[in-house]
Design an enzyme around this catalytic site. Sequence first.
Site, PDB file in Angstrom:
ATOM      1  N   GLY A  94      46.678  48.600  35.633  1.00  0.00           N
ATOM      2  CA  GLY A  94      45.365  48.547  34.855  1.00  0.00           C
ATOM      3  C   GLY A  94      45.627  49.419  33.441  1.00  0.00           C
ATOM      4  O   GLY A  94      44.561  49.298  32.730  1.00  0.00           O
ATOM      5  N   GLY A 110      51.033  45.506  34.558  1.00  0.00           N
ATOM      6  CA  GLY A 110      51.526  44.323  34.239  1.00  0.00           C
ATOM      7  C   GLY A 110      51.075  44.250  32.661  1.00  0.00           C
ATOM      8  O   GLY A 110      51.938  44.287  31.844  1.00  0.00           O
ATOM      9  N   ARG A 111      49.920  44.015  32.266  1.00  0.00           N
ATOM     10  CA  ARG A 111      49.563  44.002  30.753  1.00  0.00           C
ATOM     11  C   ARG A 111      50.019  45.057  29.998  1.00  0.00           C
ATOM     12  O   ARG A 111      50.494  44.543  28.881  1.00  0.00           O
ATOM     13  CB  ARG A 111      47.925  44.062  30.741  1.00  0.00           C
ATOM     14  CG  ARG A 111      47.605  44.006  29.113  1.00  0.00           C
ATOM     15  CD  ARG A 111      45.995  44.172  29.199  1.00  0.00           C
ATOM     16  NE  ARG A 111      45.112  43.782  30.107  1.00  0.00           N
ATOM     17  CZ  ARG A 111      44.470  42.811  30.667  1.00  0.00           C
ATOM     18  NH1 ARG A 111      44.332  41.808  29.447  1.00  0.00           N
ATOM     19  NH2 ARG A 111      43.977  42.406  31.619  1.00  0.00           N
ATOM     20  N   ARG A 167      41.986  33.287  27.832  1.00  0.00           N
ATOM     21  CA  ARG A 167      41.207  34.509  27.674  1.00  0.00           C
ATOM     22  C   ARG A 167      40.038  34.451  26.931  1.00  0.00           C
ATOM     23  O   ARG A 167      38.846  34.961  27.350  1.00  0.00           O
ATOM     24  CB  ARG A 167      42.100  35.839  27.281  1.00  0.00           C
ATOM     25  CG  ARG A 167      43.086  36.069  28.551  1.00  0.00           C
ATOM     26  CD  ARG A 167      44.122  37.182  28.271  1.00  0.00           C
ATOM     27  NE  ARG A 167      43.299  38.287  28.591  1.00  0.00           N
ATOM     28  CZ  ARG A 167      42.608  39.115  27.795  1.00  0.00           C
ATOM     29  NH1 ARG A 167      42.975  38.892  26.336  1.00  0.00           N
ATOM     30  NH2 ARG A 167      41.957  40.261  27.985  1.00  0.00           N
ATOM     31  N   CYS A 219      37.845  18.988  24.883  1.00  0.00           N
ATOM     32  CA  CYS A 219      36.537  18.542  24.912  1.00  0.00           C
ATOM     33  C   CYS A 219      35.692  19.614  25.775  1.00  0.00           C
ATOM     34  O   CYS A 219      35.186  19.194  26.765  1.00  0.00           O
ATOM     35  CB  CYS A 219      36.510  16.860  25.659  1.00  0.00           C
ATOM     36  SG  CYS A 219      37.549  15.790  24.671  1.00  0.00           S
TER      37      CYS A 219
END
Length: 419
Positions: free
Chosen positions: A239, A275-276, A312, A341
């Site tokens: 986190g 993670g991030r 994202r 589209c």
Amino acid sequence: MDYFTYQNGTMYCEDTSLEQIASEIGTPFYVYSAKSFTDSFNTFSNAFEGRERIICFAVKSCPNIGILSLLASLGAGADIVSGGELDRALKAGINPQKIVFAGVGKTRQEIHEALEAGILMFNAESEQELDVLNDEARKLGKRAKIAIRVNPNVDPKTHPYISTGLKKNKFGISVETVREQFRYAAGLDSLDVEGVHCHIGSQLTDVSPFADAAKIMVSLIKDLRADGINIKYLDMGGGLGITYKDETVPKHEDYAKAILDAVGDLDITLIFEPGRNLSGNAGVLVTRVLYTKDSGTKHFKVVDAAMNDLARPSLYDAYHGIKPVYETENRITCDVVGPICETGDFLARDRDIADVPVDGLYAVLSAGAYGMSMASNYNSRPRAAEVLVSGGKYYIIRRRETYADLTGPESVPAFLRNR
Ligand SMILES: *Cc1c(COP(=O)(O)O)cnc(C)c1O
């Protein structure tokens, strides 16, 4: 973003020119810096120097086996959320004894596979799951090591879609009733109850929610030990955020201090699931301008990457910096859109960016986390290539998909064949 810098006016990843990669393999592609991963992993881990710890990379943020192998070589474990991620982690050479398995909906099949692989721990999220874990372990004549995911009801002050530690979220078991669940688990014959787990949200830019959660977890561990349940692991989840735009993100040392202050001299092995924080700024998405368009009131850059490549912006209205690969003084306020589209297909809206002409390249920054991992084939678009740079060399770690890859798993039913 020290790993993506300009040299003689053109953007490099480490010592490799992005223009060179683009001319050799085409666009769009994701490119990751090995040094960025290495440096982030090491500073994260070193911030907890002197404590028993396992850093389990959250596979879902950037699951390529090339990346996982790099992290395995640095001593990383893996935080997995599916059987597919288990398979990747093992293929990449991650030590099963450093794998933790989270998720509210683990299937019996996935649990079976993870037991066979001998992972470190399951992070159980419900009473029913405890029964299934116990049952599957018994059938295999094994014991399942478990932690229970606790919902500490701490507000991470992040985007609602990525906040997970509030009572109203589907994750974990409420801290008020979790002590009973631990006692229940400890009574099941094939479970070893050894950990407490929490993961309160993603992209946190303040350490105080981590400190609050850690205090709650430490007091729970003391209660559980008093109940005779010998907790050996405190898993604080992931986190920790990154800078996308102008967020100030705590340094690894400050994050570590906030947690270690709460842990004090408690004898425990710490587990983290970043993670991030490790992957986000280690990668960019490189895309070519196909067309420019004016609607009278608006200017559009139509590029060859789309929401299927990087979801994202469409999904969370997330901000990604956009820089020219070849530097220019010219600027423009525009929407950067893909060929899909959908009106929601944009990488940026009403953004003041460098004015790159048709055939020029943009780098969409901070795209290493939840970029390729969320990519789809929507509009039958082959997924982008992925490249790992190390110094002056680059390695294709996922080739661009082909049309054959798209239709390969499909078939025409017998009654329509030989028409
Ligand atoms: C998604 C997730 C992580 C990683 O979150 P980041 O914000 O990318 O660090 C860690 N643990 C669990 C259980 C997760 O679901």
